[in-house]
Design a protein around this motif. Structure first.
Motif, PDB file in Angstrom:
ATOM      1  N   GLY A 295      33.485 -17.728  20.730  1.00 45.64           N
ATOM      2  CA  GLY A 295      34.327 -17.414  20.043  1.00 45.64           C
ATOM      3  C   GLY A 295      34.800 -17.159  19.138  1.00 45.64           C
ATOM      4  N   ARG A 296      33.626 -16.082  17.930  1.00 49.32           N
ATOM      5  CA  ARG A 296      33.450 -14.935  17.108  1.00 49.32           C
ATOM      6  C   ARG A 296      34.790 -13.196  17.645  1.00 49.32           C
ATOM      7  NH1 ARG A 296      31.242 -10.425  14.859  1.00 49.32           N
ATOM      8  NH2 ARG A 296      29.496 -10.364  16.187  1.00 49.32           N
ATOM      9  N   VAL A 297      35.624 -13.462  16.924  1.00 47.88           N
ATOM     10  CA  VAL A 297      36.105 -11.623  17.114  1.00 47.88           C
ATOM     11  C   VAL A 297      35.261 -10.991  16.975  1.00 47.88           C
ATOM     12  CG1 VAL A 297      38.119 -10.480  16.472  1.00 47.88           C
ATOM     13  CG2 VAL A 297      37.975 -13.216  17.333  1.00 47.88           C
ATOM     14  N   VAL A 298      35.327 -10.160  18.014  1.00 43.52           N
ATOM     15  CA  VAL A 298      34.301  -8.430  17.080  1.00 43.52           C
ATOM     16  C   VAL A 298      34.863  -7.454  16.592  1.00 43.52           C
ATOM     17  CG1 VAL A 298      32.873  -7.029  18.590  1.00 43.52           C
ATOM     18  CG2 VAL A 298      32.310  -9.211  18.982  1.00 43.52           C
ATOM     19  N   PHE A 299      36.297  -7.582  17.646  1.00 45.63           N
ATOM     20  CA  PHE A 299      37.673  -6.432  17.573  1.00 45.63           C
ATOM     21  C   PHE A 299      38.727  -7.020  17.970  1.00 45.63           C
ATOM     22  CE2 PHE A 299      33.954  -3.594  19.480  1.00 45.63           C
ATOM     23  CZ  PHE A 299      33.649  -2.535  17.611  1.00 45.63           C
ATOM     24  N   GLY A 300      39.474  -6.855  16.525  1.00 37.55           N
ATOM     25  CA  GLY A 300      41.087  -7.793  17.040  1.00 37.55           C
ATOM     26  C   GLY A 300      42.080  -6.802  16.854  1.00 37.55           C
ATOM     27  N   SER A 301      43.053  -7.603  17.054  1.00 42.62           N
ATOM     28  CA  SER A 301      44.516  -7.126  17.924  1.00 42.62           C
ATOM     29  C   SER A 301      44.584  -5.699  16.821  1.00 42.62           C
ATOM     30  CB  SER A 301      45.883  -7.588  17.667  1.00 42.62           C
ATOM     31  OG  SER A 301      46.453  -7.622  18.883  1.00 42.62           O
ATOM     32  N   GLY A 302      45.216  -4.825  18.420  1.00 50.17           N
ATOM     33  CA  GLY A 302      45.416  -3.448  17.881  1.00 50.17           C
ATOM     34  C   GLY A 302      44.390  -2.243  17.185  1.00 50.17           C
ATOM     35  N   GLU A 303      42.819  -2.803  17.442  1.00 48.00           N
ATOM     36  CA  GLU A 303      42.110  -1.776  16.844  1.00 48.00           C
ATOM     37  C   GLU A 303      41.673  -0.712  17.397  1.00 48.00           C
ATOM     38  OE1 GLU A 303      39.496  -3.538  13.632  1.00 48.00           O
ATOM     39  OE2 GLU A 303      39.207  -4.953  15.094  1.00 48.00           O
ATOM     40  N   VAL A 304      42.109  -1.158  18.874  1.00 48.45           N
ATOM     41  CA  VAL A 304      41.575   0.229  19.873  1.00 48.45           C
ATOM     42  C   VAL A 304      42.670   1.005  19.877  1.00 48.45           C
ATOM     43  CG1 VAL A 304      40.916   1.414  22.298  1.00 48.45           C
ATOM     44  CG2 VAL A 304      40.048  -1.366  21.314  1.00 48.45           C
ATOM     45  N   GLU A 305      43.913   1.214  19.697  1.00 46.45           N
ATOM     46  CA  GLU A 305      45.249   1.897  19.158  1.00 46.45           C
ATOM     47  C   GLU A 305      45.055   2.894  18.453  1.00 46.45           C
ATOM     48  OE1 GLU A 305      45.215  -1.063  20.681  1.00 46.45           O
ATOM     49  OE2 GLU A 305      46.827  -1.345  22.246  1.00 46.45           O
ATOM     50  N   ALA A 306      44.568   1.565  16.878  1.00 50.54           N
ATOM     51  CA  ALA A 306      44.305   2.044  15.727  1.00 50.54           C
ATOM     52  C   ALA A 306      43.164   3.384  15.224  1.00 50.54           C
ATOM     53  CB  ALA A 306      44.123   1.175  14.458  1.00 50.54           C
ATOM     54  N   GLY A 307      42.100   2.813  16.370  1.00 49.20           N
ATOM     55  CA  GLY A 307      40.944   3.642  15.974  1.00 49.20           C
ATOM     56  C   GLY A 307      41.393   4.923  16.646  1.00 49.20           C
ATOM     57  N   GLN A 308      42.186   4.580  17.437  1.00 47.02           N
ATOM     58  CA  GLN A 308      42.554   6.560  18.332  1.00 47.02           C
ATOM     59  C   GLN A 308      43.332   7.045  17.394  1.00 47.02           C
ATOM     60  OE1 GLN A 308      44.999   5.995  21.672  1.00 47.02           O
ATOM     61  NE2 GLN A 308      44.805   7.525  22.896  1.00 47.02           N
ATOM     62  N   ASP A 309      43.424   6.249  16.673  1.00 46.00           N
ATOM     63  CA  ASP A 309      44.739   7.071  15.706  1.00 46.00           C
ATOM     64  C   ASP A 309      43.617   7.984  14.342  1.00 46.00           C
ATOM     65  OD1 ASP A 309      47.458   6.902  16.036  1.00 46.00           O
ATOM     66  OD2 ASP A 309      47.350   4.938  14.703  1.00 46.00           O
ATOM     67  N   VAL A 310      42.919   7.440  13.998  1.00 46.91           N
ATOM     68  CA  VAL A 310      41.581   8.016  13.435  1.00 46.91           C
ATOM     69  C   VAL A 310      40.849   8.448  14.307  1.00 46.91           C
ATOM     70  CG1 VAL A 310      39.308   7.030  12.255  1.00 46.91           C
ATOM     71  CG2 VAL A 310      41.402   5.320  12.165  1.00 46.91           C
ATOM     72  N   TRP A 311      40.729   8.593  15.542  1.00 47.01           N
ATOM     73  CA  TRP A 311      39.784   9.711  16.097  1.00 47.01           C
ATOM     74  C   TRP A 311      40.526  10.842  16.251  1.00 47.01           C
ATOM     75  CZ3 TRP A 311      41.352  11.346  20.899  1.00 47.01           C
ATOM     76  CH2 TRP A 311      40.818  11.552  21.740  1.00 47.01           C
ATOM     77  N   ARG A 312      42.084  10.816  16.233  1.00 49.03           N
ATOM     78  CA  ARG A 312      43.018  11.845  16.065  1.00 49.03           C
ATOM     79  C   ARG A 312      42.859  12.927  14.963  1.00 49.03           C
ATOM     80  NH1 ARG A 312      47.174   9.146  17.482  1.00 49.03           N
ATOM     81  NH2 ARG A 312      46.503  10.163  20.150  1.00 49.03           N
ATOM     82  N   SER A 313      42.560  11.664  13.856  1.00 49.72           N
ATOM     83  CA  SER A 313      43.204  12.661  12.616  1.00 49.72           C
ATOM     84  C   SER A 313      41.577  13.328  12.019  1.00 49.72           C
ATOM     85  CB  SER A 313      42.644  11.508  11.667  1.00 49.72           C
ATOM     86  OG  SER A 313      41.655  10.460  11.476  1.00 49.72           O
ATOM     87  N   PHE A 314      40.669  13.140  12.671  1.00 55.30           N
ATOM     88  CA  PHE A 314      39.354  14.375  12.078  1.00 55.30           C
ATOM     89  C   PHE A 314      39.147  15.270  12.945  1.00 55.30           C
ATOM     90  CE2 PHE A 314      36.687  10.367  13.422  1.00 55.30           C
ATOM     91  CZ  PHE A 314      36.242  10.880  14.911  1.00 55.30           C
ATOM     92  N   GLY A 315      40.844  15.508  14.036  1.00 56.93           N
ATOM     93  CA  GLY A 315      40.607  16.820  15.324  1.00 56.93           C
ATOM     94  C   GLY A 315      40.283  16.024  16.739  1.00 56.93           C
ATOM     95  N   GLY A 316      39.891  14.375  16.671  1.00 54.96           N
ATOM     96  CA  GLY A 316      40.172  14.051  18.366  1.00 54.96           C
ATOM     97  C   GLY A 316      39.114  14.966  18.265  1.00 54.96           C
ATOM     98  N   MET A 317      39.066  15.245  20.192  1.00 54.87           N
ATOM     99  CA  MET A 317      37.949  16.083  21.033  1.00 54.87           C
ATOM    100  C   MET A 317      37.788  17.246  20.192  1.00 54.87           C
ATOM    101  SD  MET A 317      39.796  15.926  24.636  1.00 54.87           S
ATOM    102  CE  MET A 317      40.112  14.770  25.480  1.00 54.87           C
TER     103      MET A 317
END
Length: 747
Positions: free
Chosen positions: A42-64
């Protein structure tokens, strides 16, 4: 002609129908993005919307542009998917080994290791995603491994790493670092988890990871064989057609003098000259960014001791390098279309003003997008600002969304300007009409297909975003750019009176059908391992093999182009543009054909995707084909605007040979050997190792990467000399009235 037009129409209808159908399957079967990742207790490892927020962070430093995801992106930093996955798997194995009274997994015997690997394979590949709750469930041991990865990546992106050209302070806020880890975890989860009801992962078992038996699927092996058979069969069929066809018609009497001699450029044609200055400026700037980007690969965040990354990080330099290449090549093509159209049709009212408006829009898009990317990567924009004004995160279409809209508006204006100038000639229904129709169709296609960049939104599933990204990149580069190149060269030779317009028209329609028959569906070869269903692998492998077939015969076109330089004495005045057209044919065979097929079959790409074998193809195909064509068009158009112009022979000779020799040396001495050694490492150990600093910074690999300076230097010298030649031709206007060789053909 009617049958040829019907054939082209059927090719387009069927090809895009199939491509759209596969796209619908990608939408349906893309790896699901979870709302939460939780443990069995029952422990939450990643919460709601974190994958999408992580996509934003990845994009912010240049992504690919800083490392890659699913093998797509840059080559200095790791592939984050493979790196995350391997670290997570090793951590779980070490936990199990410790609980079995061993110091670590590596310290265990072979049989015990095999037992743990099988346990790991079953647990990791089991799909625990619940569509009803949008939840992924993991074991406590796996959650502990994930926590260790979260801590590792938080430290890595905060402190930086010179081996990865990753500056310190890239991501410092704990919440953003945690979200970034969620995005990396999701990409690795898709690579290691079987599709529901299947024994193949969402990424068709990519990357190669022996710890969980990620290896090429039977589909990859079978369709590789089929693609090779299709290539051989296609070559045989086209060879038979070449042997059986009648000799191409040539004019009964070749022009005694240059048909363009004495013509007066229109106001809008004179206005295109400044486009060529921009081409030269962007070319030089792109080479500078290429030098910096390549050097970061061996010195990390510096340039010969200068801490350049504090101002211009690797991902910004690489974003600029990629975008500048596209910008200057596109500018050369835009200017050529604008300069050629009025001489065929007419000079519409207000054309010069609109050409200048388009130029201003070009400057705005280039300057604004590059500035926005730098601001985003240096952390000066929030997540929304990064998306709209900074960086899309996706290689080749890196522009922020606002600048993508602006670029689309500019392309639409370009299409309108070319079409309105061509319209009077199109209405005449003479022998030029089929060729002009093909010119207009390819112009419209180049402008229209950038609209596909809008198919991916800010948080679009990466599998779907990749589908639309390759609509732009592949259908431009290996589809309608090929058609435009064929048509524009045929048109130029027809205009000089060296081939009949009717013959050039038929050849262009036929060539378009052949290129697009493989090129459209061949888009899917970029998507084998990008979260797409197996049908993308099957169709992409077969049709990407067919793409290579016409390239094998481009040596014939190169020979024909060389023959044109000797058709009449005055044609010597056009030899330098034609030499660049011959280089286009050469690099099409070598770069697009040979090096393209080297990585295109599924089994080859399984191990090679995202290694230095990719830039071998990229440099020799993108610059070798479309860059050379752009430079040739610059020379031809400058000559057509100033027919009496005399070439700066020595400069052009040095520039031409240095560019071509430098490009070849860059690839053969450095990039290709590095890529082949990486391929060996990916097969022998695992994909993660081929991209690791442990491998890339060994002595032999460092030496090979330093050797790139030889080819790069020769190439840069050639490009600078070419730019100096253009400056002398346009600013200095080297003209001597009527050239003797042109006015006296017998001379």
């Amino acid at each position: 002609m009617r049958r040829l037009w019907l054939g082209l129409s059927l090719v387009l209808l069927l090809s895009f129908g199939i491509l759209a159908w596969v796209g619908s399957r990608i939408y349906q079967l893309a790896p699901p993005i979870p709302d939460r990742v939780v443990t069995t207790d029952g422990r939450v490892v990643f919460g709601s919307g974190e994958v999408e927020a992580g996509q934003d962070v990845w994009r912010s430093f240049g992504g690919m542009e800083l490392g890659s995801i699913w093998g797509h992106g840059s080559y200095v930093a790791p592939d984050w998917t493979a790196d995350w996955l391997h670290r997570e798997l090793v951590a779980v194995l070490d936990q199990w080994a410790t609980s079995a009274s061993a110091n670590s997994y590596a310290a265990m015997g072979a049989e015990d290791q095999a037992a743990l690997r099988e346990r790991l394979r079953r647990e990791t590949r089991l799909n625990t995603y619940d569509p009803a709750t949008r939840t992924i469930t993991v074991s406590p041991e796996r959650a502990q491994a994930i926590d260790a990865n979260v801590a590792y990546y938080a430290q890595l992106f905060a402190q930086g790493n010179d081996d990865y050209a990753l500056p310190s302070g890239t991501v410092t806020e704990p919440a953003r670092a945690h979200a970034l880890s969620a995005f990396f975890f999701w990409s690795a989860w898709a690579a290691a988890t079987d599709r529901p009801g299947d024994t193949v992962t969402y990424t068709s078992n990519w990357p190669h990871e022996p710890l969980i038996a990620n290896r090429p699927t039977p589909d990859s092996i079978v369709w590789t064989g089929v693609s090779i058979l299709m290539l051989l069969g296609g070559i045989g069929a086209l060879a038979f057609w070449h042997a059986a066809k009648r000799k191409e018609e040539v004019p009964d009497v070749l022009p005694a003098a240059d048909p363009l001699l004495g013509s007066s450029p229109t106001p809008s044609q004179r206005s295109t000259v400044k486009y060529f200055w921009v081409v030269c400026g962007l070319l030089v700037l792109q080479i500078c960014m290429g030098i910096i980007t390549a050097h970061y690969g061996v010195e990390g965040n510096g340039l010969f001791g200068i801490a350049l990354a504090k101002v211009l990080p690797y991902s910004a330099a690489r974003s600029w390098h990629v975008q500048l290449g596209i910008f200057w090549i596109a500018t050369a093509w835009l200017a050529a279309g604008l300069a050629i159209a009025p001489s065929v049709g007419s000079e519409p009212r207000g054309q010069r003003l609109l050409v200048n408006v388009l130029f201003a829009a070009l400057v705005l898009v280039v300057g604004g997008s590059l500035a926005g990317q730098l601001l985003a990567i240096n952390g000066q924009l929030d997540a929304s600002g990064v998306w709209w004004f900074g960086h899309s995160g996706y290689e080749y279409i890196d522009l922020g969304r606002i600048f993508q809209y602006a670029l689309l508006a500019g392309l639409v204006l370009w299409v309108v300007l070319v079409a309105r100038a061509l319209w009077p000639a199109l209405k005449r229904r003479d022998v030029q009409r089929p060729l002009l129709i093909m010119l207009l169709i390819s112009t419209i296609a180049i402008g229209a297909f950038y609209f596909a960049a809008l198919g991916a939104g800010r948080h679009t599933n990466l599998a779907i975003a990749e589908y639309w990204r390759w609509w732009v990149v592949h259908l431009w580069v290996e589809g309608f750019f090929e058609v435009f190149a064929t048509v524009i060269i045929a048109f130029l030779f027809a205009r000089l009176g060296l081939v009949r317009y009717a013959t050039a028209g038929r050849a262009s329609v036929l060539a378009a059908s052949i290129f697009l028959a493989g090129g459209v569906i061949g888009t899917l070869h970029h998507l084998y391992f990008s979260g797409t269903p197996t049908v993308a692998l099957a169709l992409g492998s077969v049709f990407s093999a067919l793409e290579v077939v016409p390239l094998v015969f481009l040596g014939y076109d190169g020979w024909e182009n060389w023959r044109h330089t000797r058709a009449t004495p005055w044609m010597r005045q056009y030899r330098w543009p034609i030499y660049f057209f011959i280089a286009v044919a050469f690099w099409n065979v070598v770069g697009a054909g040979l090096f393209g097929f080297m990585i295109n079959p599924p089994v080859a790409l399984y191990y090679m995707q995202g290694l230095n074998t990719t830039p071998v193809h990229g440099h020799t195909a993108l610059f070798g084909v479309y860059g050379m064509l752009g430079l040739g068009l610059v020379l031809f158009t400058v000559k057509s605007v100033h027919p009496n112009l005399v070439w700066p022979e020595r400069l052009l000779k040095i520039g031409f040979w240095a560019i071509n020799i430098g490009l070849g040396a860059m690839v053969l001495i450095s990039v290709l050997p590095v890529g082949l050694l990486q391929t060996w490492a990916a097969i022998d150990v695992g994909y993660w190792y081929a991209r690791s600093s442990e491998f890339l910074h060994t002595g032999p690999m460092e030496t090979l990467r330093w050797l790139r300076i030889i080819g790069d230097t020769v190439f840069a010298i050639g490009a600078i000399v070419f730019v100096v030649a253009i400056a002398r031709m346009t600013i200095g206007r080297r003209r001597e009235g009527a050239n003797l060789e042109s006015t006296h053909p017998a001379a």
